[in-house]
Design a protein around this motif. Structure first.
Motif, PDB file in Angstrom:
ATOM      1  N   LEU A 242       0.834 -30.501 109.516  1.00  0.00           N
ATOM      2  CA  LEU A 242       1.357 -31.707 110.553  1.00  0.00           C
ATOM      3  C   LEU A 242       1.943 -31.113 111.678  1.00  0.00           C
ATOM      4  N   ASP A 243       1.475 -31.380 112.979  1.00  0.00           N
ATOM      5  CA  ASP A 243       1.935 -30.812 114.066  1.00  0.00           C
ATOM      6  C   ASP A 243       2.804 -31.813 114.790  1.00  0.00           C
ATOM      7  N   GLU A 244       4.033 -31.815 114.973  1.00  0.00           N
ATOM      8  CA  GLU A 244       5.001 -32.636 115.582  1.00  0.00           C
ATOM      9  C   GLU A 244       4.795 -34.040 115.098  1.00  0.00           C
ATOM     10  N   PRO A 245       4.809 -34.210 113.687  1.00  0.00           N
ATOM     11  CA  PRO A 245       4.627 -35.575 113.374  1.00  0.00           C
ATOM     12  C   PRO A 245       5.595 -36.714 113.655  1.00  0.00           C
ATOM     13  N   GLY A 246       5.205 -37.847 113.874  1.00  0.00           N
ATOM     14  CA  GLY A 246       6.173 -38.825 114.051  1.00  0.00           C
ATOM     15  C   GLY A 246       6.894 -38.742 115.234  1.00  0.00           C
ATOM     16  N   MET A 247       6.448 -38.090 116.295  1.00  0.00           N
ATOM     17  CA  MET A 247       7.425 -37.537 117.520  1.00  0.00           C
ATOM     18  C   MET A 247       7.548 -38.866 118.202  1.00  0.00           C
ATOM     19  N   THR A 248       6.680 -39.801 118.174  1.00  0.00           N
ATOM     20  CA  THR A 248       7.252 -41.182 119.060  1.00  0.00           C
ATOM     21  C   THR A 248       7.651 -42.227 118.056  1.00  0.00           C
ATOM     22  N   LEU A 249       8.066 -41.942 116.877  1.00  0.00           N
ATOM     23  CA  LEU A 249       8.436 -42.761 116.073  1.00  0.00           C
ATOM     24  C   LEU A 249      10.223 -43.197 116.638  1.00  0.00           C
ATOM     25  N   HIS A 250      10.601 -44.281 116.219  1.00  0.00           N
ATOM     26  CA  HIS A 250      12.022 -44.597 116.382  1.00  0.00           C
ATOM     27  C   HIS A 250      12.696 -43.802 115.243  1.00  0.00           C
ATOM     28  N   PRO A 251      13.926 -43.250 115.601  1.00  0.00           N
ATOM     29  CA  PRO A 251      14.639 -42.384 114.725  1.00  0.00           C
ATOM     30  C   PRO A 251      14.828 -42.988 113.187  1.00  0.00           C
ATOM     31  N   ILE A 252      14.948 -44.319 113.008  1.00  0.00           N
ATOM     32  CA  ILE A 252      14.993 -44.865 111.776  1.00  0.00           C
ATOM     33  C   ILE A 252      13.501 -44.659 111.090  1.00  0.00           C
ATOM     34  N   ALA A 253      12.407 -44.880 111.646  1.00  0.00           N
ATOM     35  CA  ALA A 253      11.291 -44.623 111.371  1.00  0.00           C
ATOM     36  C   ALA A 253      10.910 -43.265 110.981  1.00  0.00           C
ATOM     37  N   GLN A 254      11.464 -42.211 111.643  1.00  0.00           N
ATOM     38  CA  GLN A 254      11.381 -40.776 111.531  1.00  0.00           C
ATOM     39  C   GLN A 254      12.106 -40.559 110.071  1.00  0.00           C
ATOM     40  N   ARG A 255      13.257 -41.275 109.853  1.00  0.00           N
ATOM     41  CA  ARG A 255      13.872 -40.954 108.704  1.00  0.00           C
ATOM     42  C   ARG A 255      12.978 -41.290 107.442  1.00  0.00           C
ATOM     43  N   ASP A 256      12.431 -42.436 107.749  1.00  0.00           N
ATOM     44  CA  ASP A 256      11.431 -43.215 106.483  1.00  0.00           C
ATOM     45  C   ASP A 256      10.257 -42.158 106.502  1.00  0.00           C
ATOM     46  N   LEU A 257       9.749 -41.609 107.578  1.00  0.00           N
ATOM     47  CA  LEU A 257       8.799 -40.775 107.384  1.00  0.00           C
ATOM     48  C   LEU A 257       9.245 -39.545 106.679  1.00  0.00           C
ATOM     49  N   SER A 258      10.282 -38.873 106.804  1.00  0.00           N
ATOM     50  CA  SER A 258      10.818 -38.040 106.055  1.00  0.00           C
ATOM     51  C   SER A 258      11.025 -38.135 104.390  1.00  0.00           C
ATOM     52  N   GLU A 259      11.054 -39.419 104.043  1.00  0.00           N
ATOM     53  CA  GLU A 259      11.086 -39.735 102.860  1.00  0.00           C
ATOM     54  C   GLU A 259      10.006 -40.015 102.226  1.00  0.00           C
ATOM     55  N   PHE A 260       8.976 -40.313 103.201  1.00  0.00           N
ATOM     56  CA  PHE A 260       7.553 -40.549 102.921  1.00  0.00           C
ATOM     57  C   PHE A 260       6.853 -39.131 102.675  1.00  0.00           C
ATOM     58  N   PHE A 261       7.445 -38.078 103.277  1.00  0.00           N
ATOM     59  CA  PHE A 261       6.865 -36.824 103.008  1.00  0.00           C
ATOM     60  C   PHE A 261       7.468 -36.328 101.676  1.00  0.00           C
ATOM     61  N   ALA A 262       8.475 -36.697 101.357  1.00  0.00           N
ATOM     62  CA  ALA A 262       9.128 -36.209 100.165  1.00  0.00           C
ATOM     63  C   ALA A 262       8.249 -36.884  99.154  1.00  0.00           C
ATOM     64  N   ASN A 263       7.999 -38.094  99.176  1.00  0.00           N
ATOM     65  CA  ASN A 263       6.903 -38.787  98.016  1.00  0.00           C
ATOM     66  C   ASN A 263       5.561 -38.132  98.039  1.00  0.00           C
ATOM     67  N   LEU A 264       5.031 -37.908  99.082  1.00  0.00           N
ATOM     68  CA  LEU A 264       3.738 -37.250  99.413  1.00  0.00           C
ATOM     69  C   LEU A 264       3.786 -35.870  98.594  1.00  0.00           C
ATOM     70  N   SER A 265       4.831 -35.106  98.809  1.00  0.00           N
ATOM     71  CA  SER A 265       4.775 -33.784  98.433  1.00  0.00           C
ATOM     72  C   SER A 265       4.542 -33.902  96.750  1.00  0.00           C
ATOM     73  N   LYS A 266       4.728 -34.994  96.160  1.00  0.00           N
ATOM     74  CA  LYS A 266       4.616 -34.819  94.638  1.00  0.00           C
ATOM     75  C   LYS A 266       3.064 -34.546  94.290  1.00  0.00           C
ATOM     76  N   THR A 267       2.381 -34.822  95.388  1.00  0.00           N
ATOM     77  CA  THR A 267       0.708 -34.487  94.789  1.00  0.00           C
ATOM     78  C   THR A 267       0.302 -33.398  95.785  1.00  0.00           C
ATOM     79  N   ASN A 268       0.845 -33.612  97.288  1.00  0.00           N
ATOM     80  CA  ASN A 268       0.330 -32.619  98.269  1.00  0.00           C
ATOM     81  C   ASN A 268       1.507 -31.798  98.980  1.00  0.00           C
TER      82      ASN A 268
END
Length: 701
Positions: free
Chosen positions: A410-436
């Protein structure tokens, strides 16, 4: 197959990135134009899920374009190491006649011609000889058993014949001067042992069984000598390639628009000369229509009205046109419902509903949610939602049924997201990394986890103007470019401090980065095992050395004057800092200073001593001390601080321990703790020490 590390060579702006170690989630941070995107593109083109063909005009480095173009054999541009699954390693092991450890790690390279090169770096080169002593022992044991066995008279002639042949074979060994038996001599010995008069022996008799066993043992030795290296086995190489994970790459250029003009879509999907932005947009539209299960030409055709110039349509024609439009609406409604349902499992910023609409030459995406039930075009919603939907479609379609094995870039993911949403995106990455596995680039400190700095790599332009990657996140004392590239890390640490003060987290000050790695991994382990359940997040804040603790602690103290816990090594500098803190800031609060030596009951103990000796010694041996004559993990002493032992062992063996070596070991230990066999299964003492540290901290959590 799990990606362990990769290296980019001769690709666009990257001359040689060096080896980049990869975790379940890996962050590449750096300044603009540092080459982060080119690293992802090279890795993507190793095995792209779709598209991703090599384009000489874009992918060859400009300064070497003529040189590479004229080469008959093009250079490798991407090198990787993968860890095979146990089942695949076992299959290749059986196929090649090697051990699982020999083939557990595989190397995969690709050149600009698209040719793959498969290797097994841990497999030793095949033996070309057998030790003389091994053959000699087999022959003498066989002779001894034959000579001393009680047999029938009918077999006596054969016994004497067998002993005679063994003596002939032993005489061949006597001509060997270098204690090595090569294939030619071993085949001669096998021939001598195999030539006997069959009528002199009774089937399944003791002598016959003895002879058969000896010949089989010699044959096994010959197989070892003749066995080729596993990477010469075409079937093994094909198995690796067939199981190679696909790579899904996504950048912001591919974000969907709300209104899509179908004639342009059809035209762009058939062109191969689009620019990078147009190409990325066309790719996303392609997967969108794959998701809808129709191609854009069919959607366009299903929505056409009767041509006016042909006069008034008949009732049958009107009915046919209406039926086609109805069919299109049903298909789009079905696809909209499916997307809405699946998207809710990913996006946690709201309950969104999507509706696909086709109107003549136009295709639109409408969005509503519980808070705003009125439908709004996708482009009218946040750019963060546009990015997330576009990325979701790329991932869903390109990875298809193999998405559990796909590696996401992912190249510059969530660059336009609100900082709180970026934190959520970081948590989403952690969950997604269980399979990918994920590798992503970023500038944002909100996408850098202070708890997982071992996953962060710094990308910068070195003194030669070339892209370089480093896992050393110290401020780049000799390179201002590196210092600039890791600013998001500093900002992330600053944000964690702010979170501590503003959101009630529990700060713990430690000496340095390696302590942070070790203690955060211990925290995650204990939480994962259900052994601690802290009410507040525990943040370990490195002070940049023991001297920085007295400066950091007052800052972390916050408005309520609540002193943070401090964890210190019990070496001389740590003991000195303990006295200093007790005499000033921590006077009367000595219980908030945790000394490692007191926890372990080991004089001068450091944080490294909190880990099982065998576990850490093996990591250190493999990483830095593998050139020594003896294995460090065989000579390391229990109940004595391990760091001085490492330094003394390295000095004795003339091994230079590079600057920051302790941080590198801490990273590997943290990774190994969660990915390998539980090192605390049989080490209750260490586990109790871990629990004791956190029981002290949890008194306030």
């Amino acid at each position: 197959m799990k990606l362990l590390k990769f290296r980019v060579l001769n690709f666009r702006s990257v001359d040689d990135s060096g080896w980049i170690e990869v975790d379940s989630v890996t962050s590449l941070i750096g300044t603009n134009e540092s080459g982060k995107t080119n690293l992802l593109l090279a890795l993507w083109k190793l095995n792209p899920a779709q598209d991703g063909e090599i384009k000489p005009t874009a992918d060859y480095p400009r300064k070497r374009f003529n040189e590479i173009r004229s080469m008959s054999s093009k250079p490798v541009f991407i090198s990787t190491y993968f860890e095979l699954s146990n089942s695949l390693a076992e299959e290749i092991s059986n196929l090649t006649g090697t051990t699982i450890d020999d083939v557990k790690i595989t190397s995969v390279q690709k050149d600009f011609d698209g040719t793959y090169y498969i290797g097994f770096p841990d497999a030793l080169q095949p033996l070309r000889y057998i030790d003389k002593s091994e053959v000699q022992k087999l022959l003498l044991d066989t002779k001894s058993k034959a000579s001393t066995s009680t047999i029938d008279e009918i077999e006596e002639d054969f016994r004497q014949d067998l002993i005679s042949r063994i003596d002939q074979a032993l005489s061949i060994l006597g001509t060997v001067k270098d204690d090595r038996i090569d294939q030619k001599k071993l085949e001669k010995i096998e021939l001598i042992m195999s030539e006997y008069e069959s009528e002199n022996i009774r089937e399944n008799s003791f002598i016959e069984t003895l002879l058969t066993s000896a010949i089989e043992s010699i044959d096994d030795m010959l197989k070892v000598i003749k066995r080729p290296h596993p990477q010469k086995n075409q079937e093994a190489r094909t198995l690796v390639l067939n199981n190679l994970p696909v790579f899904v790459y996504y950048s912001n250029y591919g974000n969907l628009d709300s209104e899509i003009y179908l004639p342009h879509v059809i035209e762009n999907l058939n062109r191969d000369n689009l620019g990078s932005r147009e190409e990325a947009k066309a790719r996303t539209l392609k997967v969108l229509f794959e998701f809808v299960n129709l191609d854009p030409t069919e959607i366009l055709e299903l929505g056409k009205d009767f041509p006016i110039q042909q006069g008034r349509p008949s009732e049958e024609q009107i009915q046919e046109i209406a039926e086609k439009k109805k069919q299109r609406d049903i298909l789009l409604q079905s696809a909209s419902t499916e997307l809405t349902h699946k998207f809710r499992d990913w996006w946690k910023q709201g309950e969104y509903r999507f509706r696909f609409q086709a109107d003549g030459d136009h295709f639109r995406i409408w969005v509503s949610d519980d808070k705003r039930p009125e439908e709004i075009e996708l482009e009218g919603r946040s750019t963060g939602l546009q990015w997330f939907l576009s990325f979701y479609l790329i991932f869903l379609v390109e990875s298809e049924d193999t998405h559990k094995d796909a590696i996401l870039l992912l190249d510059e993911p969530g660059m336009t997201l609100h900082p709180i949403a970026q934190r959520d995106l970081s948590e989403f990455f952690a969950n997604l990394s269980k399979t990918n596995q994920l590798v992503y680039t970023t500038h944002s400190p909100f996408l850098v986890s202070p708890d997982h700095l071992e996953r962060v790599k710094s990308v910068y332009i070195n003194e030669n103007g070339l892209t370089f990657v480093s896992s050393d996140l110290r401020a780049g004392e000799k390179n201002s470019a590196q210092s600039q590239s890791i600013y998001p890390v500093h900002a992330a640490l600053g944000l964690s401090v702010s979170d501590t003060l503003l959101q009630g987290c529990q700060p713990v000050v430690v000496e340095g980065a390696s302590d942070q790695y070790y203690l955060s991994s211990i925290k995650n382990y204990l939480i994962g095992k259900g052994l601690i359940k802290p009410k507040r997040e525990i943040i370990f804040i490195p002070a940049g050395g023991v001297k920085g603790i007295s400066l950091i602690a007052p800052i972390i103290m916050g408005k309520d004057d609540n002193l943070p816990y401090v964890i210190l090594d019990s070496d001389s500098s740590g003991q000195g800092m303990e006295k200093q803190l007790n005499s000033n800031l921590y006077n009367g609060a000595s219980d908030k200073i945790i000394m490692i030596g007191k926890i372990l009951n080991i004089e001068n103990a450091e944080v490294e001593d909190l880990f099982p000796r065998e576990f850490l010694a093996k990591i250190i041996t493999k990483t830095y001390l593998n050139r020594a004559i003896d294995d460090f993990d065989d000579v390391v002493v229990e109940d004595t601080p391990i760091i001085p032992q490492v330094e003394q062992f390295a000095k004795k063996n003339n091994i230079n321990l590079e600057k920051g070596w302790k941080v590198e070991i801490a990273k590997k230990a943290k990774t190994s703790l969660v990915s390998g066999k539980d090192p605390l299964d049989k080490n209750q003492h260490i586990l109790e020490c871990w629990k004791e540290i956190f029981s002290k901290i949890e008194n306030e959590v």
